[in-house]
Structure formats: structure tokens, C-alpha cells
Motif scaffolding. Structure first.
Motif, PDB file in Angstrom:
ATOM      1  N   SER A  67     -17.125  41.173  -4.973  1.00 52.91           N
ATOM      2  CA  SER A  67     -16.809  39.747  -4.939  1.00 52.91           C
ATOM      3  C   SER A  67     -15.949  39.515  -3.708  1.00 52.91           C
ATOM      4  O   SER A  67     -15.244  40.417  -3.252  1.00 52.91           O
ATOM      5  CB  SER A  67     -16.078  39.306  -6.206  1.00 52.91           C
ATOM      6  OG  SER A  67     -14.813  39.912  -6.291  1.00 52.91           O
ATOM      7  N   TYR A 124     -14.878  31.464  -3.308  1.00 57.14           N
ATOM      8  CA  TYR A 124     -15.301  32.731  -3.898  1.00 57.14           C
ATOM      9  C   TYR A 124     -16.805  32.891  -3.709  1.00 57.14           C
ATOM     10  O   TYR A 124     -17.555  31.927  -3.795  1.00 57.14           O
ATOM     11  CB  TYR A 124     -15.010  32.767  -5.401  1.00 57.14           C
ATOM     12  CG  TYR A 124     -13.573  32.495  -5.759  1.00 57.14           C
ATOM     13  CD1 TYR A 124     -12.646  33.530  -5.780  1.00 57.14           C
ATOM     14  CD2 TYR A 124     -13.149  31.219  -6.098  1.00 57.14           C
ATOM     15  CE1 TYR A 124     -11.323  33.289  -6.122  1.00 57.14           C
ATOM     16  CE2 TYR A 124     -11.829  30.972  -6.439  1.00 57.14           C
ATOM     17  CZ  TYR A 124     -10.928  32.008  -6.447  1.00 57.14           C
ATOM     18  OH  TYR A 124      -9.631  31.756  -6.786  1.00 57.14           O
ATOM     19  N   PRO A 144     -21.233  35.799 -11.185  1.00 52.38           N
ATOM     20  CA  PRO A 144     -20.358  35.684 -12.365  1.00 52.38           C
ATOM     21  C   PRO A 144     -20.790  36.565 -13.533  1.00 52.38           C
ATOM     22  O   PRO A 144     -19.948  37.063 -14.283  1.00 52.38           O
ATOM     23  CB  PRO A 144     -20.415  34.206 -12.723  1.00 52.38           C
ATOM     24  CG  PRO A 144     -21.584  33.652 -12.019  1.00 52.38           C
ATOM     25  CD  PRO A 144     -21.855  34.527 -10.845  1.00 52.38           C
ATOM     26  N   LYS A 145     -22.097  36.766 -13.690  1.00 50.08           N
ATOM     27  CA  LYS A 145     -22.580  37.613 -14.786  1.00 50.08           C
ATOM     28  C   LYS A 145     -22.124  39.061 -14.591  1.00 50.08           C
ATOM     29  O   LYS A 145     -21.699  39.715 -15.531  1.00 50.08           O
ATOM     30  CB  LYS A 145     -24.094  37.524 -14.894  1.00 50.08           C
ATOM     31  CG  LYS A 145     -24.640  38.150 -16.159  1.00 50.08           C
ATOM     32  CD  LYS A 145     -26.036  37.638 -16.415  1.00 50.08           C
ATOM     33  CE  LYS A 145     -26.560  38.046 -17.741  1.00 50.08           C
ATOM     34  NZ  LYS A 145     -25.906  37.442 -18.875  1.00 50.08           N
ATOM     35  N   THR A 186      -9.702  29.968 -12.461  1.00 45.82           N
ATOM     36  CA  THR A 186     -10.954  30.536 -11.957  1.00 45.82           C
ATOM     37  C   THR A 186     -11.583  31.465 -12.990  1.00 45.82           C
ATOM     38  O   THR A 186     -12.804  31.484 -13.154  1.00 45.82           O
ATOM     39  CB  THR A 186     -10.718  31.267 -10.628  1.00 45.82           C
ATOM     40  OG1 THR A 186     -10.089  30.362  -9.716  1.00 45.82           O
ATOM     41  CG2 THR A 186     -12.010  31.776 -10.031  1.00 45.82           C
ATOM     42  N   ILE A 189     -15.361  31.125 -14.328  1.00 49.88           N
ATOM     43  CA  ILE A 189     -16.335  32.224 -14.240  1.00 49.88           C
ATOM     44  C   ILE A 189     -16.899  32.546 -15.620  1.00 49.88           C
ATOM     45  O   ILE A 189     -18.109  32.748 -15.774  1.00 49.88           O
ATOM     46  CB  ILE A 189     -15.689  33.472 -13.590  1.00 49.88           C
ATOM     47  CG1 ILE A 189     -15.427  33.201 -12.104  1.00 49.88           C
ATOM     48  CG2 ILE A 189     -16.568  34.703 -13.767  1.00 49.88           C
ATOM     49  CD1 ILE A 189     -14.601  34.267 -11.417  1.00 49.88           C
ATOM     50  N   ARG A 190     -16.053  32.579 -16.624  1.00 46.41           N
ATOM     51  CA  ARG A 190     -16.536  32.850 -17.985  1.00 46.41           C
ATOM     52  C   ARG A 190     -17.467  31.742 -18.479  1.00 46.41           C
ATOM     53  O   ARG A 190     -18.438  32.015 -19.176  1.00 46.41           O
ATOM     54  CB  ARG A 190     -15.365  33.021 -18.938  1.00 46.41           C
ATOM     55  CG  ARG A 190     -14.680  34.353 -18.748  1.00 46.41           C
ATOM     56  CD  ARG A 190     -13.606  34.592 -19.766  1.00 46.41           C
ATOM     57  NE  ARG A 190     -13.077  35.938 -19.630  1.00 46.41           N
ATOM     58  CZ  ARG A 190     -11.841  36.285 -19.914  1.00 46.41           C
ATOM     59  NH1 ARG A 190     -10.995  35.383 -20.367  1.00 46.41           N
ATOM     60  NH2 ARG A 190     -11.440  37.519 -19.755  1.00 46.41           N
ATOM     61  N   SER A 243     -20.941  32.158 -16.511  1.00 48.37           N
ATOM     62  CA  SER A 243     -21.555  33.489 -16.413  1.00 48.37           C
ATOM     63  C   SER A 243     -22.919  33.573 -17.095  1.00 48.37           C
ATOM     64  O   SER A 243     -23.789  34.312 -16.642  1.00 48.37           O
ATOM     65  CB  SER A 243     -20.625  34.557 -16.967  1.00 48.37           C
ATOM     66  OG  SER A 243     -20.416  34.360 -18.352  1.00 48.37           O
ATOM     67  N   ILE A 290     -18.458  29.688  -5.224  1.00 50.68           N
ATOM     68  CA  ILE A 290     -17.563  28.917  -6.089  1.00 50.68           C
ATOM     69  C   ILE A 290     -16.427  28.401  -5.208  1.00 50.68           C
ATOM     70  O   ILE A 290     -15.814  29.176  -4.470  1.00 50.68           O
ATOM     71  CB  ILE A 290     -16.977  29.773  -7.228  1.00 50.68           C
ATOM     72  CG1 ILE A 290     -18.081  30.314  -8.126  1.00 50.68           C
ATOM     73  CG2 ILE A 290     -15.974  28.967  -8.045  1.00 50.68           C
ATOM     74  CD1 ILE A 290     -17.597  31.288  -9.195  1.00 50.68           C
ATOM     75  N   SER A 295     -19.692  25.041  -8.158  1.00 56.23           N
ATOM     76  CA  SER A 295     -20.443  26.172  -7.620  1.00 56.23           C
ATOM     77  C   SER A 295     -21.860  25.780  -7.225  1.00 56.23           C
ATOM     78  O   SER A 295     -22.401  24.795  -7.738  1.00 56.23           O
ATOM     79  CB  SER A 295     -20.498  27.302  -8.639  1.00 56.23           C
ATOM     80  OG  SER A 295     -21.088  26.849  -9.845  1.00 56.23           O
TER      81      SER A 295
END
Length: 186
Positions: free
Chosen positions: A96, A123, A127-128, A147, A151-152, A155, A164, A182
Motif C-alpha cells: 500500500s 492512498y 482494500p480487500k 481511514t 477501508i473496512r 473492502s 483513496i 475512492s
């Protein structure tokens, strides 16, 4: 002897003082609650999606200026890692990238984005991969709390590398609003 009922002057001053101090404390708490209520985290507003599109276009223009054909965001980040403007985190052979524009003294190539769109951080990641990683906790520690929430939340929707952008709008009273958005990057 005559019995006097009611307050005397000193008792009145004490009562007024106690009430004033109590009201002052209540007002302080109330203003703190109002300030905190303006501090919020927002995801993918229409405005932020448009801004993110323009951020992505900024990277595309950089790619054209350099006369290259690879991924514009990743190329920019790799070109600017040596200067410390962008960093790379690697966990389980997945990477990342973060470009931090939050410092007031920031004066790099992305300064127009910071000024025009209130960009705080950029970023580039999948995310996954971040959430499903066996080292997810170590990886997520690289990011701030807002953040991590973003992301969660996304994802499950993305299994590709995405851009992002974290926007931070600061109000005159010191409160702020954090907005994430994003886009997929080619």
C-alpha cells in the motif's frame, strides 16, 4: 424580638455566585458538544467523488508530462518515495502507498491539490487485501482511525487497487470534517 425571614445580602451574593459558576460550566460542556458534533467522518459524497476524479486526473497529467504509460498513481508514488513525500508499506508481499500532505509546511508537487481540494492524504491500495491479510492489524496500524473505517466499509466492494483520497475541511472554531472517497485506477 422580631424574627426575620428571607435572605440577607450576603446569602444572595453566594447564591448568585454558585449559579454563575454552574452556568459557566454547563455552557463550556454545551459548546464542546456542539463543536464535536460538527466533527464527523463522511464517505463518498458527490462532491468528494468529483474531487477524487480531479485528483486522479492530476496523476494522469503527471504521467503525460513524464511521457510514460504505466499506472499513473503508482508511477507518481514510486517517483516521489525518495523525497519522503510518499511511503510504501508491504505486508505478505502486498503493498500500500501513502502520500501525506497534512503538514502545513508541505510544498511538493501535489500542493495545488492540497490547496484547491483540501486533500489531507492520498492512498493507493487494494482494500480487500488489507482487510483479509493475516497481518491485517499490523497493516491497519499504518492508517488513521477514519481511514481504517473507510477501508473496512469498502473492502467487500473492491478487489482491485484503488485510489483513496482523504479530505479534511477545518472550520474556524477548530472543528473539522473528514471525507473519504475512492476510485479505481487503471
Amino acid at each position: 424580638m422580631r424574627k426575620e425571614s428571607g435572605f440577607v445580602f450576603m446569602e444572595t451574593i453566594v447564591v448568585i455566585s454558585v449559579l454563575s459558576i454552574t452556568l459557566l460550566l454547563l455552557f463550556g460542556s454545551y459548546s464542546y458538544i456542539l463543536r464535536k458534533s460538527r466533527t464527523k467522518n463522511t464517505f463518498d459524497t458527490t462532491e468528494s467523488i468529483y474531487k477524487t476524479y480531479y485528483v486522479k486526473s492530476f496523476f494522469e497529467n503527471y504521467k503525460k508530462e513524464q511521457g510514460r504509460t504505466d499506472n499513473s498513481v503508482k508511477m507518481y508514488i514510486e517517483d516521489h518515495r525518495a523525497s519522503g513525500e510518499c511511503t510504501k508499506q508491504t505486508h505478505n508481499s502486498q503493498s500500500s502507498y501513502i502520500c501525506d500532505l497534512s503538514a502545513d509546511s508541505y510544498n511538493g508537487y501535489l500542493r495545488p491539490l492540497k490547496k484547491a481540494y483540501e486533500v489531507d492524504k492520498i492512498y493507493y491500495l487494494n482494500p480487500k487485501n488489507v482487510v483479509d491479510s493475516t497481518e491485517a492489524n499490523a497493516w491497519l496500524n499504518e492508517f488513521d482511525a477514519t481511514t481504517i473505517d473507510y477501508i473496512r466499509n469498502i473492502s467487500a466492494s473492491f478487489n482491485k487497487d484503488i485510489l483513496i483520497v482523504k479530505y479534511k475541511k477545518i472550520y474556524s472554531d477548530g472543528s473539522y470534517e473528514v471525507i473519504h472517497s475512492s476510485l479505481e485506477v487503471d
